[in-house]
Design an enzyme around this catalytic site. Sequence first.
Site, short mmCIF file in Angstrom:
data_model
loop_
_atom_site.label_atom_id
_atom_site.label_comp_id
_atom_site.label_asym_id
_atom_site.label_seq_id
_atom_site.Cartn_x
_atom_site.Cartn_y
_atom_site.Cartn_z
N LYS A 65 0.85 -1.19 0.00
CA LYS A 65 0.00 0.00 0.00
C LYS A 65 0.89 1.23 0.00
CE LYS A 65 -4.13 1.78 0.68
NZ LYS A 65 -3.92 2.59 -0.51
N LYS B 11 5.42 2.58 -2.81
CA LYS B 11 5.27 3.99 -3.20
C LYS B 11 5.51 4.10 -4.69
CE LYS B 11 4.38 7.86 -0.99
NZ LYS B 11 3.57 8.02 0.24
N THR C 164 -5.71 12.16 8.20
CA THR C 164 -4.32 12.32 8.64
C THR C 164 -4.23 13.41 9.70
OG1 THR C 164 -3.65 11.62 6.43
CG2 THR C 164 -1.94 12.57 7.83
N SER D 70 -7.56 4.81 4.74
CA SER D 70 -7.45 4.20 3.41
C SER D 70 -7.76 2.71 3.50
CB SER D 70 -6.03 4.36 2.84
OG SER D 70 -5.94 5.54 2.11
P1 NAD Z 1 -0.63 19.62 0.83
O1 NAD Z 1 -0.05 19.77 -0.52
O2 NAD Z 1 -2.11 19.59 1.01
O3 NAD Z 1 -0.09 20.79 1.79
C1 NAD Z 1 1.26 21.08 1.94
C2 NAD Z 1 1.37 22.41 2.67
O4 NAD Z 1 2.75 22.66 2.95
C3 NAD Z 1 0.87 23.60 1.87
O5 NAD Z 1 0.26 24.52 2.75
C4 NAD Z 1 2.15 24.20 1.30
O6 NAD Z 1 2.03 25.59 1.01
C5 NAD Z 1 3.08 23.97 2.46
N1 NAD Z 1 4.51 23.99 2.10
C6 NAD Z 1 5.08 23.45 1.02
N2 NAD Z 1 6.41 23.68 1.04
C7 NAD Z 1 6.64 24.39 2.16
C8 NAD Z 1 7.81 24.93 2.76
N3 NAD Z 1 8.99 24.78 2.19
N4 NAD Z 1 7.68 25.60 3.94
C9 NAD Z 1 6.47 25.74 4.52
N5 NAD Z 1 5.34 25.25 4.02
C10 NAD Z 1 5.43 24.59 2.85
O7 NAD Z 1 0.05 18.28 1.41
P2 NAD Z 1 -0.46 17.38 2.61
O8 NAD Z 1 -1.29 16.27 2.06
O9 NAD Z 1 -0.98 18.25 3.70
O10 NAD Z 1 0.92 16.70 3.06
C11 NAD Z 1 1.82 17.37 3.91
C12 NAD Z 1 2.82 16.34 4.42
O11 NAD Z 1 2.13 15.29 5.10
C13 NAD Z 1 3.69 15.64 3.36
O12 NAD Z 1 4.95 15.37 3.92
C14 NAD Z 1 2.96 14.33 3.13
O13 NAD Z 1 3.81 13.31 2.62
C15 NAD Z 1 2.50 14.03 4.54
N6 NAD Z 1 1.38 13.10 4.63
C16 NAD Z 1 0.18 13.40 4.05
C17 NAD Z 1 -0.86 12.49 4.19
C18 NAD Z 1 -2.22 12.79 3.64
O14 NAD Z 1 -3.14 11.97 3.88
N7 NAD Z 1 -2.44 13.89 2.96
C19 NAD Z 1 -0.68 11.27 4.87
C20 NAD Z 1 0.57 11.01 5.45
C21 NAD Z 1 1.58 11.94 5.32
#
Ligand code: NAD
Length: 425
Positions: free
Chosen positions: A79, A115, A199, A359
């Site tokens: 997954k 992945k 999350t 999920s």
């Molecule tokens: P997203 O794209 O919805 O949001 C990312 C946010 O981070 C945005 O607000 C963006 O402007 C900001 N950002 C990007 N670069 C930045 C920087 N250099 N400094 C400060 N802010 C910055 O993404 P998401 O889904 O919220 O994911 C965020 C993190 O969580 C990632 O590392 C992702 O792998 C992890 N994650 C997400 C999920 C999920 O279900 N969405 C699950 C597990 C882990």
Amino acid sequence: MMLYKEPAPIKDRENPFESMMSRFNIAAEILGLDEEVYNVLKTPTRQVIVNVPVTMDDGKVRVFEGYRVIHSTILGPSKGGIRFAPDVFLDEVKALAAWMTWKCAVVDIPYGGAKGGVICDPFSMSAGEMERLTRAYTQALIDTFGPDQDIPAPDMGTGPREMAWLMDEYSRMKGSTIHAVVTGKPLVLGGSLGRVEATGRGVMVSAMAAMEKLGMDPAKSTAVIQGFGNVGAWAAKLMAERGVKILGVSDVSGAYWNDNGIDIEEAIEYKNNNKGRLEGYKNAEKISNDELLVSKVDVLVPAAVEDVITIKNVDQIQARLIVEGANGPTSYKADNIINEKGIMVVPDILANSGGVTVSYFEWVQNRMGFKWTLDRVNERAERIMNESFERVYAASQKYNVPMRIAAYIVAIDKVAMTYKYRGGF
Ligand code: NAD
């Protein structure tokens, strides 16, 4: 036992696979993991590299390189999400695939880890180009994906729209509708209630559990959240609902600070009306993301990108508790200083596992041909997050190690025991 040798660093940031392996090695040594299992787990089971031709809107054909890395299928079908990004590279995908194995094992769901990635710039591509690329990538991996084999999900640069195309293309090629081949789908296409906020909700649940262990009262505590996307905004909203005063939030445009606390509902509304950005948000003082990370607060939630807490800033971090919403926000070289400072870290493979948990619920519902209520989803996810937190906390006490290493110990132990029962060749 043969230990992993450091690969040459890639680009200017730390190699994510190297970061993952450093922690894996520590946990493996503490557990006394035998060499056979160590060798099985240290490398991915399968790495597929595809080159897919796609007709662009100008009529020219471009060839995109894509990956799917299956780290392990010991616990069950693999997954993991699919990342569309210009700088995605194989070692990153390998690390993310292994993290998925550990994440699923920590929360005790019957999945292995995988992945995917495609080198492309989703923000400069039209919807038609994205659709053709997603369908071509799915076709190239038709024998890899499958509801009992390998189940993709969204990651950076992909979302419910791409998952719908993937599910449709897979179903067309197989000749029947197969919802369970992918999760993170739109609700009308077999998605699960509660998946969008899962999350961030898990981050909040982990933060509450950790605060209780540290004797912190949420209503008297302060926090900052880096990243105001799906994970950050939901975590901020739900933590604020539990009484935590969120003094600062940030995104790519910078950080926003208010001594009296940011009004999270208002900031979310502002962002939603401003193309997803906080740029120009008024009811706060603008500071930098670097300042936000080292500000005087009780809880720091990095929920944006990798490698933001590093040896460059770790000395100045003032929070007592770090809850990792993002994957890999802390570079492994910063781990020792964090531990010396006595900061508790709820590590990524535990703190952000609420997403893969829901999920899994989506996949279960698809296979049952049944839809759960939002209450049922949230209640079960919260129970799993709390039980997982307690398992990791107990391991940290038993082995006298930080929560991060404890999470790896719990995960590796579970995968190694399952491997032993299943047997090698
Ligand atoms: P997203 O794209 O919805 O949001 C990312 C946010 O981070 C945005 O607000 C963006 O402007 C900001 N950002 C990007 N670069 C930045 C920087 N250099 N400094 C400060 N802010 C910055 O993404 P998401 O889904 O919220 O994911 C965020 C993190 O969580 C990632 O590392 C992702 O792998 C992890 N994650 C997400 C999920 C999920 O279900 N969405 C699950 C597990 C882990």
